[in-house]
Structures are given as structure tokens and as C-alpha cells.
Design a protein around this motif. Structure first.
Motif, PDB file in Angstrom:
ATOM      1  N   GLY A 114       0.726  -1.254   0.072  1.00  0.00           N
ATOM      2  CA  GLY A 114      -0.079   0.065  -0.100  1.00  0.00           C
ATOM      3  C   GLY A 114       0.812   1.196  -0.116  1.00  0.00           C
ATOM      4  N   ALA A 115       0.318   2.345  -0.400  1.00  0.00           N
ATOM      5  CA  ALA A 115       1.087   3.552  -0.542  1.00  0.00           C
ATOM      6  C   ALA A 115       1.501   4.227   0.695  1.00  0.00           C
ATOM      7  CB  ALA A 115       0.277   4.522  -1.426  1.00  0.00           C
ATOM      8  N   ASP A 116       0.817   3.785   1.787  1.00  0.00           N
ATOM      9  CA  ASP A 116       0.975   4.540   3.015  1.00  0.00           C
ATOM     10  C   ASP A 116       2.348   3.893   3.633  1.00  0.00           C
ATOM     11  OD1 ASP A 116      -1.489   5.948   2.890  1.00  0.00           O
ATOM     12  OD2 ASP A 116      -2.278   4.270   3.985  1.00  0.00           O
ATOM     13  N   ARG A 117       3.033   2.969   3.003  1.00  0.00           N
ATOM     14  CA  ARG A 117       4.253   2.435   3.591  1.00  0.00           C
ATOM     15  C   ARG A 117       5.482   2.428   2.665  1.00  0.00           C
ATOM     16  NH1 ARG A 117       3.381   0.687   8.506  1.00  0.00           N
ATOM     17  NH2 ARG A 117       1.475  -0.277   8.985  1.00  0.00           N
ATOM     18  N   GLU A 144      10.389  12.298 -13.245  1.00  0.00           N
ATOM     19  CA  GLU A 144       9.775  11.650 -14.429  1.00  0.00           C
ATOM     20  C   GLU A 144       9.330  10.005 -13.784  1.00  0.00           C
ATOM     21  OE1 GLU A 144      12.592  13.018 -14.575  1.00  0.00           O
ATOM     22  OE2 GLU A 144      11.981  14.565 -15.975  1.00  0.00           O
ATOM     23  N   PHE A 145      10.255   9.419 -13.046  1.00  0.00           N
ATOM     24  CA  PHE A 145       9.769   8.325 -12.285  1.00  0.00           C
ATOM     25  C   PHE A 145       8.357   8.312 -11.613  1.00  0.00           C
ATOM     26  CE2 PHE A 145       9.632   5.307  -8.511  1.00  0.00           C
ATOM     27  CZ  PHE A 145       9.818   4.147  -9.652  1.00  0.00           C
ATOM     28  N   LEU A 146       8.248   9.503 -10.590  1.00  0.00           N
ATOM     29  CA  LEU A 146       7.186   9.361  -9.901  1.00  0.00           C
ATOM     30  C   LEU A 146       5.961   9.847 -10.657  1.00  0.00           C
ATOM     31  CD1 LEU A 146       8.602  11.340  -6.809  1.00  0.00           C
ATOM     32  CD2 LEU A 146       7.707   9.014  -6.848  1.00  0.00           C
ATOM     33  N   GLU A 147       6.154  10.810 -11.716  1.00  0.00           N
ATOM     34  CA  GLU A 147       4.844  10.999 -12.740  1.00  0.00           C
ATOM     35  C   GLU A 147       4.548   9.989 -13.323  1.00  0.00           C
ATOM     36  OE1 GLU A 147       6.471  14.381 -14.905  1.00  0.00           O
ATOM     37  OE2 GLU A 147       6.342  15.540 -13.105  1.00  0.00           O
ATOM     38  N   VAL A 200      -0.206   5.014 -10.196  1.00  0.00           N
ATOM     39  CA  VAL A 200      -0.897   4.929  -8.987  1.00  0.00           C
ATOM     40  C   VAL A 200      -1.780   6.279  -9.320  1.00  0.00           C
ATOM     41  CG1 VAL A 200       0.512   3.600  -7.858  1.00  0.00           C
ATOM     42  CG2 VAL A 200       1.062   5.973  -7.769  1.00  0.00           C
ATOM     43  N   SER A 201      -2.371   6.691  -8.322  1.00  0.00           N
ATOM     44  CA  SER A 201      -3.439   7.771  -8.081  1.00  0.00           C
ATOM     45  C   SER A 201      -2.363   9.084  -7.786  1.00  0.00           C
ATOM     46  CB  SER A 201      -4.568   7.736  -7.138  1.00  0.00           C
ATOM     47  OG  SER A 201      -4.108   7.515  -5.910  1.00  0.00           O
ATOM     48  N   GLN A 202      -2.944  10.217  -8.001  1.00  0.00           N
ATOM     49  CA  GLN A 202      -1.922  11.335  -7.696  1.00  0.00           C
ATOM     50  C   GLN A 202      -1.944  11.549  -6.094  1.00  0.00           C
ATOM     51  OE1 GLN A 202      -0.509  13.552  -9.732  1.00  0.00           O
ATOM     52  NE2 GLN A 202       0.198  14.539  -7.767  1.00  0.00           N
ATOM     53  N   GLU A 203      -3.042  11.090  -5.178  1.00  0.00           N
ATOM     54  CA  GLU A 203      -2.833  11.074  -3.938  1.00  0.00           C
ATOM     55  C   GLU A 203      -1.754  10.091  -3.451  1.00  0.00           C
ATOM     56  OE1 GLU A 203      -5.598   9.877   0.008  1.00  0.00           O
ATOM     57  OE2 GLU A 203      -6.290   9.992  -1.993  1.00  0.00           O
ATOM     58  N   ALA A 226       5.837  10.372  -2.485  1.00  0.00           N
ATOM     59  CA  ALA A 226       6.794  11.374  -2.696  1.00  0.00           C
ATOM     60  C   ALA A 226       7.127  12.192  -1.499  1.00  0.00           C
ATOM     61  CB  ALA A 226       6.463  12.521  -3.686  1.00  0.00           C
ATOM     62  N   HIS A 227       6.367  12.462  -0.435  1.00  0.00           N
ATOM     63  CA  HIS A 227       6.687  13.444   0.494  1.00  0.00           C
ATOM     64  C   HIS A 227       5.862  13.221   1.737  1.00  0.00           C
ATOM     65  CE1 HIS A 227       3.470  16.230  -0.148  1.00  0.00           C
ATOM     66  NE2 HIS A 227       3.716  15.996  -1.199  1.00  0.00           N
ATOM     67  N   SER A 228       4.465  12.777   1.743  1.00  0.00           N
ATOM     68  CA  SER A 228       3.778  12.957   2.765  1.00  0.00           C
ATOM     69  C   SER A 228       4.023  11.750   3.832  1.00  0.00           C
ATOM     70  CB  SER A 228       2.217  12.720   2.386  1.00  0.00           C
ATOM     71  OG  SER A 228       1.869  13.771   1.707  1.00  0.00           O
ATOM     72  N   ASN A 229       4.556  10.629   3.338  1.00  0.00           N
ATOM     73  CA  ASN A 229       4.867   9.479   4.081  1.00  0.00           C
ATOM     74  C   ASN A 229       5.990   9.849   5.136  1.00  0.00           C
ATOM     75  OD1 ASN A 229       2.751   7.924   3.445  1.00  0.00           O
ATOM     76  ND2 ASN A 229       3.907   6.784   1.913  1.00  0.00           N
ATOM     77  N   ALA A 230       7.115  10.346   4.403  1.00  0.00           N
ATOM     78  CA  ALA A 230       8.420  10.924   5.173  1.00  0.00           C
ATOM     79  C   ALA A 230       8.038  12.091   6.113  1.00  0.00           C
ATOM     80  CB  ALA A 230       9.506  11.634   4.043  1.00  0.00           C
ATOM     81  N   GLU A 231       7.201  12.824   5.566  1.00  0.00           N
ATOM     82  CA  GLU A 231       6.796  13.891   6.738  1.00  0.00           C
ATOM     83  C   GLU A 231       6.178  13.313   7.966  1.00  0.00           C
ATOM     84  OE1 GLU A 231       4.307  16.560   4.272  1.00  0.00           O
ATOM     85  OE2 GLU A 231       5.970  17.368   3.301  1.00  0.00           O
ATOM     86  N   ALA A 232       5.364  12.328   7.813  1.00  0.00           N
ATOM     87  CA  ALA A 232       4.529  11.739   9.045  1.00  0.00           C
ATOM     88  C   ALA A 232       5.454  11.031   9.846  1.00  0.00           C
ATOM     89  CB  ALA A 232       3.481  10.829   8.448  1.00  0.00           C
TER      90      ALA A 232
END
Length: 52
Positions: free
Chosen positions: A6-9, A26-29, A33-36, A42-48
């Protein structure tokens, strides 16, 4: 990995300076998977994780 964990991990990282930064955006784009989920990887998981 996305389907199993899952994307949360998932956190995207580059082993700089051993690997160049050529192509990470380019790899991430291009991930199928969804934009979310892309934002989480890219960043939200590391921030958390690091409480930033």
C-alpha cells in the motif's frame, strides 16, 4: 510493492551521491497510481514518519 504494502508504507529516496538525480521526477510522474498515492510516496509518508 504498491499492491502488497500500500502507498502508506512506501517512501521514495535516491542514494545520492552514488546515484544521480536524473529522472526521479519523471519516475514518480509515470507511476501507475493515483495522484494522492504519488504525493504520499514522494513526501507525505516521510513527513509523517519524521514528524515534519
Amino acid at each position: 510493492m504498491h499492491k502488497v504494502m500500500g502507498a502508506d508504507r512506501i517512501i521514495y529516496a535516491v542514494d545520492y551521491p552514488h546515484l544521480t538525480h536524473t529522472g526521479p521526477r519523471e519516475f514518480l510522474e509515470d507511476l501507475p497510481v493515483s495522484q494522492e498515492d504519488k504525493e504520499k510516496i514522494a513526501h507525505s509518508n516521510a513527513e509523517a514518519l519524521f514528524r515534519l
